[in-house]
Design a protein around this motif. Structure first.
Motif, mmCIF file in Angstrom:
data_model
loop_
_atom_site.group_PDB
_atom_site.id
_atom_site.type_symbol
_atom_site.label_atom_id
_atom_site.label_comp_id
_atom_site.label_asym_id
_atom_site.label_seq_id
_atom_site.Cartn_x
_atom_site.Cartn_y
_atom_site.Cartn_z
ATOM 1 N N PRO A 22 -6.910 -5.860 -8.490
ATOM 2 C CA PRO A 22 -8.313 -5.647 -8.113
ATOM 3 C C PRO A 22 -8.466 -4.730 -6.906
ATOM 4 C CG PRO A 22 -7.781 -7.995 -8.221
ATOM 5 C CD PRO A 22 -6.535 -7.270 -8.533
ATOM 6 N N PHE A 23 -7.528 -4.828 -5.963
ATOM 7 C CA PHE A 23 -7.650 -4.035 -4.747
ATOM 8 C C PHE A 23 -7.492 -2.549 -5.064
ATOM 9 C CE2 PHE A 23 -5.962 -3.271 -0.210
ATOM 10 C CZ PHE A 23 -7.254 -2.995 0.216
ATOM 11 N N VAL A 24 -6.755 -2.224 -6.112
ATOM 12 C CA VAL A 24 -6.543 -0.821 -6.472
ATOM 13 C C VAL A 24 -7.619 -0.361 -7.444
ATOM 14 C CG1 VAL A 24 -4.935 0.800 -7.501
ATOM 15 C CG2 VAL A 24 -4.089 -1.018 -6.043
ATOM 16 N N GLY A 25 -7.843 -1.144 -8.479
ATOM 17 C CA GLY A 25 -8.937 -0.870 -9.405
ATOM 18 C C GLY A 25 -8.948 0.552 -9.941
ATOM 19 N N PHE A 26 -10.036 1.264 -9.695
ATOM 20 C CA PHE A 26 -10.176 2.598 -10.256
ATOM 21 C C PHE A 26 -9.732 3.692 -9.288
ATOM 22 C CE2 PHE A 26 -12.496 0.459 -13.495
ATOM 23 C CZ PHE A 26 -12.242 1.237 -14.616
ATOM 24 N N LEU A 27 -9.108 3.301 -8.198
ATOM 25 C CA LEU A 27 -8.644 4.319 -7.243
ATOM 26 C C LEU A 27 -7.755 5.374 -7.901
ATOM 27 C CD1 LEU A 27 -7.832 2.363 -3.968
ATOM 28 C CD2 LEU A 27 -9.863 3.630 -4.556
ATOM 29 N N PRO A 28 -6.854 5.015 -8.837
ATOM 30 C CA PRO A 28 -5.954 6.027 -9.394
ATOM 31 C C PRO A 28 -6.660 7.176 -10.088
ATOM 32 C CG PRO A 28 -5.092 3.868 -9.855
ATOM 33 C CD PRO A 28 -6.449 3.666 -9.260
ATOM 34 N N VAL A 29 -7.912 7.033 -10.472
ATOM 35 C CA VAL A 29 -8.594 8.182 -11.056
ATOM 36 C C VAL A 29 -9.687 8.709 -10.146
ATOM 37 C CG1 VAL A 29 -8.105 7.699 -13.457
ATOM 38 C CG2 VAL A 29 -10.047 6.597 -12.351
ATOM 39 N N MET A 32 -4.338 12.169 -7.134
ATOM 40 C CA MET A 32 -4.605 13.343 -7.961
ATOM 41 C C MET A 32 -3.350 14.130 -8.344
ATOM 42 S SD MET A 32 -7.521 13.564 -9.103
ATOM 43 C CE MET A 32 -8.119 11.894 -9.089
ATOM 44 N N PRO A 33 -2.360 14.270 -7.461
ATOM 45 C CA PRO A 33 -1.160 15.001 -7.879
ATOM 46 C C PRO A 33 -0.552 14.408 -9.145
ATOM 47 C CG PRO A 33 -1.049 14.557 -5.550
ATOM 48 C CD PRO A 33 -2.276 13.887 -6.039
ATOM 49 N N ALA A 34 -0.490 13.087 -9.225
ATOM 50 C CA ALA A 34 0.113 12.456 -10.399
ATOM 51 C C ALA A 34 -0.687 12.787 -11.655
ATOM 52 C CB ALA A 34 0.183 10.943 -10.192
ATOM 53 N N LEU A 35 -2.014 12.705 -11.539
ATOM 54 C CA LEU A 35 -2.863 13.017 -12.692
ATOM 55 C C LEU A 35 -2.741 14.489 -13.050
ATOM 56 C CD1 LEU A 35 -5.055 12.095 -14.647
ATOM 57 C CD2 LEU A 35 -6.741 12.654 -12.924
ATOM 58 N N GLY A 36 -2.745 15.351 -12.045
ATOM 59 C CA GLY A 36 -2.673 16.786 -12.298
ATOM 60 C C GLY A 36 -1.392 17.172 -13.007
ATOM 61 N N ILE A 37 -0.264 16.621 -12.542
ATOM 62 C CA ILE A 37 1.016 16.958 -13.163
ATOM 63 C C ILE A 37 1.056 16.413 -14.591
ATOM 64 C CG2 ILE A 37 3.503 16.593 -13.036
ATOM 65 C CD1 ILE A 37 2.506 18.572 -11.031
ATOM 66 N N TYR A 75 3.666 7.669 -16.206
ATOM 67 C CA TYR A 75 2.312 7.829 -15.682
ATOM 68 C C TYR A 75 1.305 6.981 -16.456
ATOM 69 C CZ TYR A 75 -2.025 9.611 -13.988
ATOM 70 O OH TYR A 75 -3.267 9.661 -13.433
ATOM 71 N N ALA A 76 1.375 7.054 -17.786
ATOM 72 C CA ALA A 76 0.369 6.338 -18.572
ATOM 73 C C ALA A 76 0.476 4.830 -18.342
ATOM 74 C CB ALA A 76 0.544 6.675 -20.042
ATOM 75 N N LEU A 77 1.689 4.301 -18.488
ATOM 76 C CA LEU A 77 1.833 2.844 -18.344
ATOM 77 C C LEU A 77 1.669 2.420 -16.886
ATOM 78 C CD1 LEU A 77 4.778 2.146 -20.770
ATOM 79 C CD2 LEU A 77 2.355 1.761 -21.112
ATOM 80 N N GLY A 78 2.255 3.208 -15.981
ATOM 81 C CA GLY A 78 2.200 2.836 -14.559
ATOM 82 C C GLY A 78 0.777 2.826 -14.047
ATOM 83 N N THR A 79 -0.025 3.798 -14.448
ATOM 84 C CA THR A 79 -1.407 3.826 -13.975
ATOM 85 C C THR A 79 -2.182 2.644 -14.521
ATOM 86 O OG1 THR A 79 -1.247 6.211 -13.958
ATOM 87 C CG2 THR A 79 -3.429 5.281 -13.759
ATOM 88 N N LEU A 80 -1.961 2.351 -15.816
ATOM 89 C CA LEU A 80 -2.631 1.175 -16.384
ATOM 90 C C LEU A 80 -2.230 -0.078 -15.621
ATOM 91 C CD1 LEU A 80 -2.575 1.709 -20.222
ATOM 92 C CD2 LEU A 80 -4.522 1.664 -18.673
ATOM 93 N N ALA A 81 -0.930 -0.195 -15.348
ATOM 94 C CA ALA A 81 -0.456 -1.385 -14.624
ATOM 95 C C ALA A 81 -1.088 -1.454 -13.248
ATOM 96 C CB ALA A 81 1.068 -1.357 -14.518
ATOM 97 N N SER A 82 -1.156 -0.315 -12.566
ATOM 98 C CA SER A 82 -1.669 -0.365 -11.197
ATOM 99 C C SER A 82 -3.155 -0.700 -11.186
ATOM 100 C CB SER A 82 -1.422 0.965 -10.487
ATOM 101 O OG SER A 82 -2.166 1.990 -11.087
ATOM 102 N N MET A 83 -3.871 -0.331 -12.247
ATOM 103 C CA MET A 83 -5.306 -0.606 -12.248
ATOM 104 C C MET A 83 -5.612 -2.076 -12.484
ATOM 105 S SD MET A 83 -6.491 2.814 -14.192
ATOM 106 C CE MET A 83 -8.257 2.664 -14.265
ATOM 107 N N GLN A 84 -4.619 -2.859 -12.802
ATOM 108 C CA GLN A 84 -4.851 -4.294 -12.987
ATOM 109 C C GLN A 84 -5.024 -5.020 -11.659
ATOM 110 O OE1 GLN A 84 -5.345 -5.032 -16.128
ATOM 111 N NE2 GLN A 84 -4.776 -2.885 -16.396
ATOM 112 N N GLY A 86 0.801 -1.213 0.000
ATOM 113 C CA GLY A 86 0.000 0.000 0.000
ATOM 114 C C GLY A 86 0.831 1.259 0.000
ATOM 115 N N GLY A 87 2.092 1.129 0.409
ATOM 116 C CA GLY A 87 2.973 2.288 0.425
ATOM 117 C C GLY A 87 3.356 2.784 -0.955
ATOM 118 N N TYR A 88 2.811 2.170 -2.005
ATOM 119 C CA TYR A 88 3.127 2.645 -3.355
ATOM 120 C C TYR A 88 2.715 4.098 -3.521
ATOM 121 C CZ TYR A 88 -1.778 2.512 -4.727
ATOM 122 O OH TYR A 88 -3.112 2.763 -4.815
ATOM 123 N N ALA A 89 1.743 4.543 -2.712
ATOM 124 C CA ALA A 89 1.290 5.926 -2.821
ATOM 125 C C ALA A 89 2.440 6.894 -2.590
ATOM 126 C CB ALA A 89 0.182 6.187 -1.813
#
Lengths: 334, 746
Positions: B260-267, B273-278, B249-258, B215-218
């Protein structure tokens, strides 16, 4: 002769109280409620020994919420002074939201100065105390007439938390929410400050830029914040530790005993030690090799090296004080 | 002869290939040392899984190995959180289990028959060796001295701040996550320096692995955009930054959404949000950069920058509005409590109750990092000297890492890598200056003085003059000797700390006998083994959540709550059952089909981690849900003391936890002399009586006590009257027995 007026008012209040005690519950509620909606600052009602008795007399068909407090500066009750404005706010917004009195709640405050006897009879040692007297007759009556006591053990409480506690004990009645007044002064001053600082920065921009872009300033800020955080400042901030403590012999104990505790001054000493060590390290790594004079350089190496060694030895000895089993030490402090 | 040998020795390190070989050997030795220093617990005790969470990971790994990956992915566990169950496959970070499963399968394919338990026990030390190598790589990106990288690898290998979570047997997510953290940072720096999509994609790949593990990936999710943002503010926007960041960001977010526990949390959530905003801001900057290169008007450029700033502020405002409107979830409690440090204590007692989430006192920093803690600022300062993009990263990481480590003990783990890197840079700079045989000549001095008059343009005040070198042999040898002493103390400190503080499995306790020999206290396993052998396969065990994973792992029995703590209400229910009177608790236990209740009691041995010491947290958590029925205040005496002796409050004495802890305890002592050795309290002469529970098992040192929940009474009485009746009967029997004894003759 200062006691005379106090005595007179007390006896008067007592007389009126004994008269009032003959009133019915309905009448009592109406009179107190009328008093509390009379003006915006009347709620919570300020009680005295006698009116407190009347306020909480049985049988009652209403709920009485009383804060017993000690606002006089002699008692030095920090919690009372912090809670009082919140309590006033709660009472005022409740009364304002329920002018008709359909929730049948009365709010009162009894200060120790006005209600010494009540404090004695209740055997109160601490203040503030919030008592909620449930109704004994009428539609909301509860079997147990004993007042409920609110727990102040978690420090000063805000109005919303107390509101939810009161509301929980008054089911199926309206609960007018707490309405905090808009702090106009704060809004105005914030706007003015923001505009002022914008203007100032626009005017002073040519002077500010070199400061913002100065590596030295950023380096200093970074190092200071790192030293603050690594010397346990956040612990002080969260746990609100005392700055220093007495060692029981009339002196000052600089270092808390135990691995998991610390004092404010202690962390400052440690931060200073870390800072000194870092400064020595920076000098040895950056400054000393740039000294072109060989003698000055020799002195600098000796001085900074010595400071590093002695400070580290001292730090080890301080740490040994915190952790008695720690085996490592360096010469001057063995 | 000796001169020749010296010459030979000196020449060994000169050739480029020899140096490479030496470096590999040294790195291998460092990796070996970091593995070896984590084996104390295996040698002293045995190859055993430690503590609490690792037992769940171990159980999950066994399930994975036994049932295959897809079953693991869909695993619904009905043996925890009875009667709710837990969708385990969808609520865990599978990286750790999959890693050890893969290693196990690989070893089997190589025909090495190894127990999955041993793979699990030794996974953390093995990965710590890799972490040391990753630290070497990361540091080498920061400085031109290779020695700095080797020092960083050594520090990373043996720093107690990292060892604390990676000793053999500590089979937790952090075991592999720290390696992934450091290696992702290395790949990020590499990608940023080269502006390379390949490295950016690799970075995203390892980021995805990290998300799957911890969970510390954040921390990465917030640190990389922060680094990019600081670079933009410094006016260092470049196409390199654009390419590396957007790729990651593009590949990492796709990878993280695979996962199940993370799912759509990245968006959806604020911490992403900082990652998306930047990401969005960088697109804008890239566009403006392109326009600027096409239209070379100065005023237009100012307009463009103002435009960019305006859009940034507006999107920030939009974020705030979206958060308050509920479109984006606000910061989750655990993250939010990092900023508003008073938040958790008031609103989420379950987070505040965990000892890892407490703030860090200064001795903990020194204990975990020793001399690195004050060499670390020196290294950060050295980063200001050159201040390339990668140095900004170290600085940003240093400030935020130390803030987080100060707020939460557990996050010392994320601070340790940067401390090792910065400390290694500092120490290697010192050693490089003082560990050279060459003395500056007159020419050097004159050149330096000439350069000084010209004045160089380095930003740091202390580094304006050029480097001359160190003159005296004695000052060199003094400094080198000093550094050698400090480093030796560091190594001894690390060994001492590891051996004394971090190598206890906490499932097995060690104590010393009067003659100095070691005595093993094995109550936990004794009790769990008893449960395993003497209770039904589906007997539900109620205990405080700390022991849920252990019961599941060692006793293999269903539990009500465990360390996953996903359902606060369920935990509060157990808290309420523990802190209420028997009449209240019994219906709760019946409703949850509880068969046995397990408590941990340290009063006989003086063991501090027992349930009476944790009791106030149970009360607090229960009070959070049922404020009218459970009140913390009622457990304190009028003078505000938490007592267990004769002066304890009635609520305390009648609570189920108190009764279960002290039931029959006074029978161990002469009348009236029962003493709780943990709390140094003399207990009342008459111990508590239980009517709805009966004692089923008490371990050798009374650390674990297990009670069986009685079934409903056969003749329909309530349990209290039944007990009273039985007691009365017994008394009669004893009076009867007092008659004269008759010798029975057949």
């Amino acid at each position: 002769m200062r006691w005379l007026p106090a005595f007179l008012t007390a006896s008067l209040a007592f007389a009126s109280g004994s008269l009032a005690a003959k009133k019915t519950s309905e009448e009592r509620f109406n009179s107190f409620h009328a008093k509390s909606i009379a003006s915006s600052s009347a709620a919570p009602i300020k009680l005295s020994d006698a009116s407190y008795r009347e306020f909480t007399a049985q049988p009652r068909d209403y709920t009485a919420a009383v804060v017993l407090t000690a606002m006089d500066s002699r008692f030095n009750c920090q919690l009372c002074r912090e809670f009082q404005p919140e309590w006033d706010l709660l009472a005022r917004s409740w009364v304002k939201g329920d002018k008709s009195g359909s929730s049948r709640v009365l709010f009162g405050t009894l200060d120790f100065a006005d209600g010494r006897e009540i404090f004695m009879s209740l055997g109160l040692q601490t203040a503030p105390v919030l008592l909620l007297f449930p109704p004994t007759v009428g539609p909301h009556a509860v079997p147990n007439p004993e007042p409920l006591r609110y727990d102040f053990s978690n420090g000063p409480q805000i109005a919303e938390v107390v509101h939810s506690w009161i509301a929980r004990h008054l089911p199926d009645r309206p609960h007018p929410p707490v309405k905090r007044p808009i702090n106009w002064m704060r809004w105005i001053s914030t706007t003015i400050l923001a505009l002022g600082s914008l203007t100032a920065s626009y005017v002073a921009w040519p002077y500010i830029v070199p400061i913002i872009q100065s590596r030295n300033i950023w380096a200093a800020l970074t190092l200071i914040s790192i030293l603050l955080f690594t010397s346990g400042h956040m612990y002080n901030h969260i746990r609100k530790v005392p700055y220093v403590a007495s060692d029981g012999k009339g002196g000052i104990s600089y270092f808390a005993s135990g691995f998991q505790s610390q004092y404010g001054l202690e962390t400052q000493i440690v931060a200073a030690l870390y800072g000194l060590l870092s400064l020595a390290g920076i000098s040895l790594a950056i400054k000393v090799p740039r000294i072109s004079d060989s003698k000055t350089q020799g002195v600098a190496v000796l001085a900074w090296g010595g400071i590093f060694f002695v400070t580290y030895a001292f730090l080890l000895s301080v740490f040994r004080g915190k952790n008695p089993g720690y085996p490592f030490r360096l010469p001057p402090f063995v | 002869m000796s001169a020749e040998t010296l010459q030979v020795l000196a020449d060994v390190g000169k050739g480029k290939s020899t140096r490479g070989v030496l470096r590999v050997i040294i790195l291998a030795l460092i990796a070996g040392a970091s593995i070896a220093s984590r084996l104390f617990s295996v040698i002293r005790f045995e190859s055993i899984i430690h503590e609490f969470d690792p037992w769940f990971n171990f159980r999950a790994t066994k399930y994975l190995v036994a049932n295959g990956f897809y079953n693991f992915w869909d695993w619904f566990d009905d043996r925890t959180w009875h009667p709710l169950g837990r969708v385990t496959g969808g609520t865990l970070y599978p990286g750790l289990m999959v890693t050890s499963g893969a290693i196990w399968h690989a070893l089997r394919a190589l025909t090495i028959p190894v127990d999955i338990r041993n793979v699990c026990v030794l996974l953390a030390p093995a990965f710590s060796g890799l972490t040391a190598v990753a630290a070497y790589l990361l540091t080498n990106e920061m400085t031109t001295y290779n020695s700095a990288g080797l020092l960083a690898a050594l520090f990373m290998g043996i720093a107690p701040g990292y060892i604390s979570r990676s000793v053999a047997g500590s089979y937790d997510n952090e075991a592999i996550a720290i390696f992934l953290l450091v290696f992702t940072f290395y790949l990020w720096i590499k990608a940023l320096k080269q502006g390379s999509m390949l490295w950016g994609a690799l970075c995203a790949l390892f980021y995805g692995y990290m998300v799957a593990s911890w969970g510390g990936y954040a921390f990465i999710t917030c640190l990389l955009p922060l680094h990019a943002f600081v670079l933009i503010l410094m006016g260092r926007y470049s196409t390199r930054l654009y390419v590396s960041y957007t790729t990651w960001y593009a590949l990492g977010t796709l990878a993280s959404m695979q996962i199940p526990f993370v799912g759509f949390l990245p968006v959806k959530t604020s911490e992403h949000m900082p990652a998306l905003g930047i990401f969005g801001f960088l697109q804008l900057l890239a566009f403006l950069d392109y326009v600027r290169s096409a239209i070379p008007s100065r005023q237009f450029q100012t307009f463009l920058w103002l435009f960019a700033g305006g859009i940034f502020v507006m999107s920030l405002a939009a974020l705030v509005v979206a958060t308050s409107a509920g479109v984006i979830a606000p910061w989750s409690g655990r993250f939010y409590s990092l900023w508003d440090t008073g938040y958790a204590k008031i609103h989420i007692p379950i987070i505040a109750s965990v000892s890892e989430h407490q703030p860090t006192a200064w001795p903990a920093f020194f204990f975990d990092l020793n001399l690195l803690i004050f060499v670390f600022p020196v290294g950060v300062y050295l980063c200001f000297q050159e201040l390339a993009d990668e140095h900004v990263f170290i600085i940003v990481y240093a400030v935020f890492g130390s803030y987080f480590a100060g707020v939460m003990v557990r996050l010392m783990l994320t601070l340790t890598p940067v401390v090792c890197v910065a400390g290694a840079i500092a120490i290697s700079t010192i050693l490089n200056n003082y560990l050279v045989a060459k003395t500056p000549t007159e020419e050097d001095q004159q050149a330096a003085e000439a350069a000084e008059k010209k004045g160089s343009k380095s930003g740091l005040k202390s580094a304006t003059k050029p480097v001359v070198g160190i003159y005296g042999l004695w000052s060199k040898s003094l400094m080198v000797a000093g550094m050698a002493v400090y480093l030796l103390i560091f190594v001894m400190h690390c060994t001492w700390v590891t051996s004394n503080a971090y190598s206890s499995p906490s499932v097995v306790l060690a104590s010393r006998m009067p003659d100095g020999s070691q005595h093993i206290i094995d109550d936990y396993r004794e009790a769990y083994q008893w449960l395993r052998q003497n209770t039904k396969e589906d007997a539900k065990i109620m205990s405080w959540w700390d022991y849920g994973y252990q019961i599941g792992g060692m006793a293999d029995r269903p539990t009500l709550v465990d360390n996953n703590t996903w359902n606060n209400t369920h935990i509060a229910t157990v808290g309420k059952a523990m802190s209420s009177r028997e009449e209240v608790s019994y219906p709760i236990m019946r409703q949850h089909e509880v068969d046995y209740v397990l408590v941990v009691f340290g009063g006989l041995l003086g063991y501090s981690g027992d349930d009476i010491n944790k009791f106030l947290w149970m009360v607090r958590i229960a009070e959070g849900i049922w404020p009218d029925e459970v009140s913390e205040r009622a457990f304190f005496t009028p003078r505000g003391e938490y007592r267990v002796d004769g002066e304890a409050t009635e609520t305390m004495k009648n609570s189920l936890m108190y009764k279960m802890s002290y039931y029959n305890f006074n029978n161990l002592f002469p009348p009236g002399q029962a003493v709780d050795r943990m709390r140094q309290a003399r207990l009342p002469e008459v111990g508590p009586s239980l009517s709805t529970l009966e004692e089923a098992f008490t371990s050798e040192n009374w650390i674990i006590r297990i009670y069986k929940v009685k079934d409903l009474d056969n003749v329909g009485r309530d349990h209290i009257s039944a007990t009273a009746f039985e007691k009365g009967l017994k008394k009669k029997k004893t009076t009867k027995k007092r008659g004269p004894r008759v010798l029975r003759v057949d």
